[in-house]
Design a protein around this motif. Structure first.
Motif, PDB file in Angstrom:
ATOM      1  N   GLY A 248       0.829  -1.196   0.000  1.00  0.00           N
ATOM      2  CA  GLY A 248       0.000   0.000   0.000  1.00  0.00           C
ATOM      3  C   GLY A 248       0.865   1.248   0.000  1.00  0.00           C
ATOM      4  O   GLY A 248       2.016   1.217   0.447  1.00  0.00           O
ATOM      5  N   LYS A 249       0.317   2.314  -0.521  1.00  0.00           N
ATOM      6  CA  LYS A 249       0.962   3.636  -0.455  1.00  0.00           C
ATOM      7  C   LYS A 249      -0.153   4.623  -0.187  1.00  0.00           C
ATOM      8  O   LYS A 249      -0.451   5.530  -0.971  1.00  0.00           O
ATOM      9  N   ASP A 250      -0.805   4.424   0.972  1.00  0.00           N
ATOM     10  CA  ASP A 250      -2.082   5.072   1.227  1.00  0.00           C
ATOM     11  C   ASP A 250      -1.959   6.583   1.342  1.00  0.00           C
ATOM     12  O   ASP A 250      -1.037   7.105   1.979  1.00  0.00           O
ATOM     13  N   ALA A 251      -2.932   7.245   0.733  1.00  0.00           N
ATOM     14  CA  ALA A 251      -2.964   8.704   0.718  1.00  0.00           C
ATOM     15  C   ALA A 251      -3.911   9.240   1.775  1.00  0.00           C
ATOM     16  O   ALA A 251      -4.873   8.576   2.183  1.00  0.00           O
ATOM     17  N   VAL A 252      -3.628  10.468   2.212  1.00  0.00           N
ATOM     18  CA  VAL A 252      -4.512  11.231   3.086  1.00  0.00           C
ATOM     19  C   VAL A 252      -4.784  12.555   2.387  1.00  0.00           C
ATOM     20  O   VAL A 252      -3.842  13.237   1.966  1.00  0.00           O
ATOM     21  N   VAL A 253      -6.058  12.914   2.263  1.00  0.00           N
ATOM     22  CA  VAL A 253      -6.432  14.190   1.656  1.00  0.00           C
ATOM     23  C   VAL A 253      -7.122  15.029   2.729  1.00  0.00           C
ATOM     24  O   VAL A 253      -8.115  14.596   3.321  1.00  0.00           O
ATOM     25  N   ILE A 254      -6.595  16.233   2.976  1.00  0.00           N
ATOM     26  CA  ILE A 254      -7.053  17.075   4.081  1.00  0.00           C
ATOM     27  C   ILE A 254      -7.632  18.357   3.508  1.00  0.00           C
ATOM     28  O   ILE A 254      -6.928  19.140   2.862  1.00  0.00           O
ATOM     29  N   ASP A 255      -8.902  18.571   3.758  1.00  0.00           N
ATOM     30  CA  ASP A 255      -9.637  19.709   3.207  1.00  0.00           C
ATOM     31  C   ASP A 255      -9.358  20.978   4.018  1.00  0.00           C
ATOM     32  O   ASP A 255      -8.857  20.927   5.154  1.00  0.00           O
TER      33      ASP A 255
END
Length: 476
Positions: A248-255
């Motif tokens: 995995g190369k999991d992403a986090v997207v922060i608004d």
């Protein structure tokens, strides 16, 4: 010096292979145990033992199988602290954290087994002319489970519930880097009949012999992409099944509208817990430019609270990496990023002490030319990219050959709806991890194949057969 053994047909015995593997404590670099590498002959005997036990196990009622699994789970729960200590010794996970994971795995094993009580192993449909079609789902037979080193107990128990409750027998091959806790799990399995669970110790050669065995009907594999491809090739050649959960190369997207400090604290946990050695660790962080400065400042401050040390010390939050090879990978990724222009905001240097330690590290100024943004790091490194919009964050999160999971922090309903379209198996919104017993998913892209969880796990563990009964003559 402990010598570990295989469990075959209810008997403990040393592997026949001549090569020997040492198990090393990553906090002290001391050798804890040794074991022989199981040969193809050992694997064949384990598969034969599983085959000999399978028909009697499948003949039990579902309720009786679930009862035996529950009894094993209760025994494991009584030894959760001991198992957590073993995981700490073999791969570095702090004992307190490890115990919580073991306890969660026990609850998961029970919940997965209980799903067998309502799963439709048989169903019947009547046609308009009185004809009847019965659908009967049979166990596959002998199955194999090959587990990784980062969560030895969790990964074994997570795979076994549906396989055993459906009436299959199993041969387990744990990672050669962390076999101690798995051996102890099997020592505690007296509630299961001999041969239902079998254990073979070894390295990749042992795993290959198991995946290539003609009598193994399903291989449940968790590990690297390269090894997963080899498993898929072997099972495909034999026309048998596989379930693959790979890298995995999991992403986090922060608004822009979220609390930057609270979110940074949550992201630090997701990036650094278990020293970043989780398939779903937060390895790519995309934060909106409006809150980026506050977020990074809070992330750096929180990283400083992840105290390095031996996992047996209650003050330790960040244990060692599993071995020197894994630490070298982490160091190489960080050095590559710095060479290409990234900035180390905290961490980024190997401490001067015994053990395979690496500090919680925050990088800024990263881009997609860097290994830390494209390859699985599997260490306590949080690379941060500033984006101009939530949409840009989603687009960049989706641009990866991996597709295991992703996390999104936003209060905007439209953005939540957009996040659901990310090409990954699991999307978490405003909380990393989580999900009830009915959750099912399938990894995307290089992260694996085969749906699992809830009913999907039982579908994978059984083979449907149709029995068509013609209408009575009087009705024709």
């Amino acid at each position: 010096m402990e010598t570990l053994q295989n469990l075959i047909g209810g008997r403990w015995e040393e592997p026949a292979g001549e090569d020997v593997v040492a198990v090393v404590d990553p906090a002290t670099e001391e050798t804890l145990a040794r074991f022989g590498v199981s040969s193809a002959h050992d694997v064949g005997r384990a598969v034969a033992a599983a085959g000999a036990a399978q028909s009697a196990w499948a003949a039990r009622t579902v309720a009786r199988r679930v009862e035996r699994i529950h009894a094993w789970a209760d025994t494991i729960a009584a030894h959760a602290g001991e198992l957590a200590e073993l995981e700490c010794r073999e791969m570095g996970k702090p004992v307190g954290i490890g115990r919580s994971f073991v306890e969660g795995a026990v609850a998961g094993l029970k919940a997965a087994a209980d799903q067998a009580l309502t799963y439709p192993f048989s169903d019947s449909v009547t046609g308009p002319a009185g004809e009847r079609t019965d659908i009967v789902r049979h166990p596959l037979g002998v199955t194999a489970v090959i587990t990784p080193w980062n969560f030895p107990v969790v990964m074994v128990l997570g795979a076994l519930g549906p396989l055993l409750a459906a009436g299959n027998t199993v041969v387990v091959k744990p990672s050669e880097r962390s076999p101690l806790s798995t051996v102890r799990l099997f020592e505690l399995a007296a509630s299961l009949p001999a041969g239902v669970l079998n254990l073979v110790l070894g390295d990749g050669r042992t795993g290959a012999a198991l995946t290539e065995h003609d009598e193994v009907q399903l291989v449940h594999f968790t590990g690297s992409v390269g090894a997963g491809r080899a498993v898929g090739t072997a099972t495909g050649h034999r026309l048998s099944r596989c379930l693959l959960e790979l890298g995995g190369k999991d992403a986090v997207v922060i608004d822009a509208g979220v609390d930057p400090v609270a979110t940074a604290q949550a992201v630090a946990f997701g990036a650094f817990i278990n020293t970043g050695q989780i398939c779903t660790s937060m390895e790519r962080i995309y934060v909106h430019e409006r809150i980026a400065d506050e977020f990074v400042e809070a992330l750096v401050a929180t990283a400083g609270t992840f105290t390095i040390g031996d996992g047996r010390d209650p003050a330790t939050v960040l244990g060692p990496l599993v071995d020197a090879r894994q630490r070298d990978t982490v160091r190489r990724h960080v050095e590559d990023a710095v060479d290409k222009g990234a900035t180390v905001r905290t961490g980024g240097a190997v401490p001067e002490r015994p053990g395979y330690f690496y500090p919680a590290t925050v990088l800024t100024g990263v881009d997609d030319s860097m290994l830390v943004m494209t390859e699985e790091t599997f260490g306590p490194v949080a690379p941060v990219t500033v984006v101009s919009s939530f949409e840009e964050g989603l687009t960049r999160a989706a641009a990866s050959r991996y597709g295991l999971a992703a996390t999104v922090y936003t209060d905007d309903p439209e953005h939540i709806e957009a996040a659901a379209r990310l090409p990954v198996g699991v999307v978490w919104v405003n909380q990393w991890q989580g999900g009830g017993p009915e959750r099912l998913y399938e990894p995307a892209r290089d992260s694996g194949m085969g749906a699992t969880g809830a009913r999907a796990a039982y579908d994978a563990a059984t083979r449907p057969a149709a029995v068509h009964v013609a209408a009575p003559a009087a009705a024709r």
